[in-house]
Design an enzyme around this catalytic site. Structure first.
Site, mmCIF file in Angstrom:
data_model
loop_
_atom_site.group_PDB
_atom_site.id
_atom_site.type_symbol
_atom_site.label_atom_id
_atom_site.label_comp_id
_atom_site.label_asym_id
_atom_site.label_seq_id
_atom_site.Cartn_x
_atom_site.Cartn_y
_atom_site.Cartn_z
ATOM 1 N N GLY A 64 49.453 39.875 46.815
ATOM 2 C CA GLY A 64 49.028 38.641 47.454
ATOM 3 C C GLY A 64 47.553 38.738 47.824
ATOM 4 C CB SER A 131 47.730 43.059 42.736
ATOM 5 O OG SER A 131 46.794 42.033 42.597
ATOM 6 C CG HIS A 311 47.603 41.486 37.628
ATOM 7 N ND1 HIS A 311 46.789 42.492 38.088
ATOM 8 C CD2 HIS A 311 48.109 40.869 38.750
ATOM 9 C CE1 HIS A 311 46.782 42.502 39.415
ATOM 10 N NE2 HIS A 311 47.572 41.524 39.839
#
Length: 333
Positions: A64, A131, A311
């Site tokens: 996020g 991420s 990703h």
């Protein structure tokens, strides 16, 4: 970056994955413990534990910011060997208040991890994050190196201006001009020089319908580029999209509450900690240069560039490689 769109993470190019060998996800498992941790500043954090209560601890850090954890994230770990700790970061998932950015910074999240460790009486743990989850893992490890036994990072994002400029300043848009046009279309031309700020004004306008509309647009851009197949992004529920987009945008407006280049500058604090970095070769959200720069000169790191992969956690080769990494860490052939 990186929403929790992992609903398809158990599907490989050979078909549906079952079991926990050969890089396949483990079968679904239910938590043996669920709790809310009151942080005393208006936030209550949802935490769950799965697997072996006496196993080696691993703390899963979702992406996020704002993605929340999901049941599929439990399945990267052999439940007979790992004590799997998942939690929803502030403002998202089952944590409360929903979509709130008050008292919500990187330092607050590190404090929440400290509270989880204390509440569960955890010894030094593996931090497993992709991420934004990789960003938070690095920041947490650098702040509390004594509490971390290893790092497993995917799709590295270092929170730098150059990375945000790539994704929100037109770099990735050069590869996906049709999708980029869709992303910028709702913003007047005189505001397009800073799309993060332009979206921020609308995501925090105070008008729920407007916030949701722009949240869906913000999220659609990231979802479309997360996987190697841009047609498989799916659609997010409006309430989820609003929380995700507000939180992510809040962090990006504030440059992730990190000094520019901080995570590379302070790598020296964690170079004694072993790390495995799993990076998709064709990651359009977080290009491989960041993973390469992080690993360069870090002798205890192992950078694994995964071919034909983007990703998302749901990328089949990415998922398989992460399972193999965790099997190796658990001493499983």
């Amino acid at each position: 970056m990186d929403r929790v769109a992992a609903q398809n993470a158990d599907v490989t190019s050979q078909g549906r994955v079952q079991g926990g060998t050969g890089g396949r996800l483990f079968p679904p498992v239910e938590p043996f413990d669920r709790r809310m941790i009151d942080r005393g500043d208006g936030h209550a954090i949802y935490v769950e534990q799965c697997g072996h209560p006496a196993g080696r601890p691993v703390i899963v850090l979702h992406g996020g910011p704002g993605g929340g954890c999901s049941p599929v994230m439990r399945r990267f770990f052999d439940p007979d060997h790992w004590r799997i700790v998942l939690f929803d970061q502030r403002g998202c998932g089952r944590s409360q208040p929903h979509a709130s950015v008050q008292a919500n910074t990187t330092a607050h999240l590190i404090g929440d991890i400290d509270a989880i460790r204390a509440g569960l009486d955890l010894p030094p743990a593996v931090l497993f994050g992709g991420s934004w989850g990789a960003t938070l893992a690095l920041a947490c490890a650098q702040a509390r190196p004594e509490a971390v036994s290893a790092l497993v990072l995917r799709g590295v994002f270092l929170g730098r201006r150059s990375e945000l400029d790539w994704f929100y300043g037109g770099g990735a848009g050069r590869f996906w001009p049709d999708l980029w046009s869709r992303f910028v279309a709702p913003i007047p031309p005189d505001e397009r020089h800073d799309l993060i700020a332009a979206y921020h004004r609308r995501l925090f306008s105070g008008e729920r319908a407007e916030e949701t509309r722009f949240a869906l647009s913000w999220m659609a851009w990231e979802n479309a580029l997360a996987g190697l197949d841009s047609t498989a992004s799916g659609h997010a529920p409006p309430d989820y999209a609003r929380a995700f987009s507000r939180l992510e945008n809040h962090y990006f407006v504030h440059r992730c509450f990190l000094d520019e280049g901080q995570l590379l500058r302070d790598r020296r604090l964690i170079e004694h900690i072993p790390a495995v970095i799993v990076q998709g070769r064709y990651d359009m959200v977080c290009p491989p240069i960041s993973a390469h720069q992080l690993a360069e000169g870090w002798t205890r790191s192992d950078l694994r560039i995964v071919p034909a992969s983007g990703h998302a956690l749901s990328e089949p080769r990415i998922a398989a490689e992460l399972v193999r990494v965790m099997q190796t860490m658990a001493g499983i052939d």
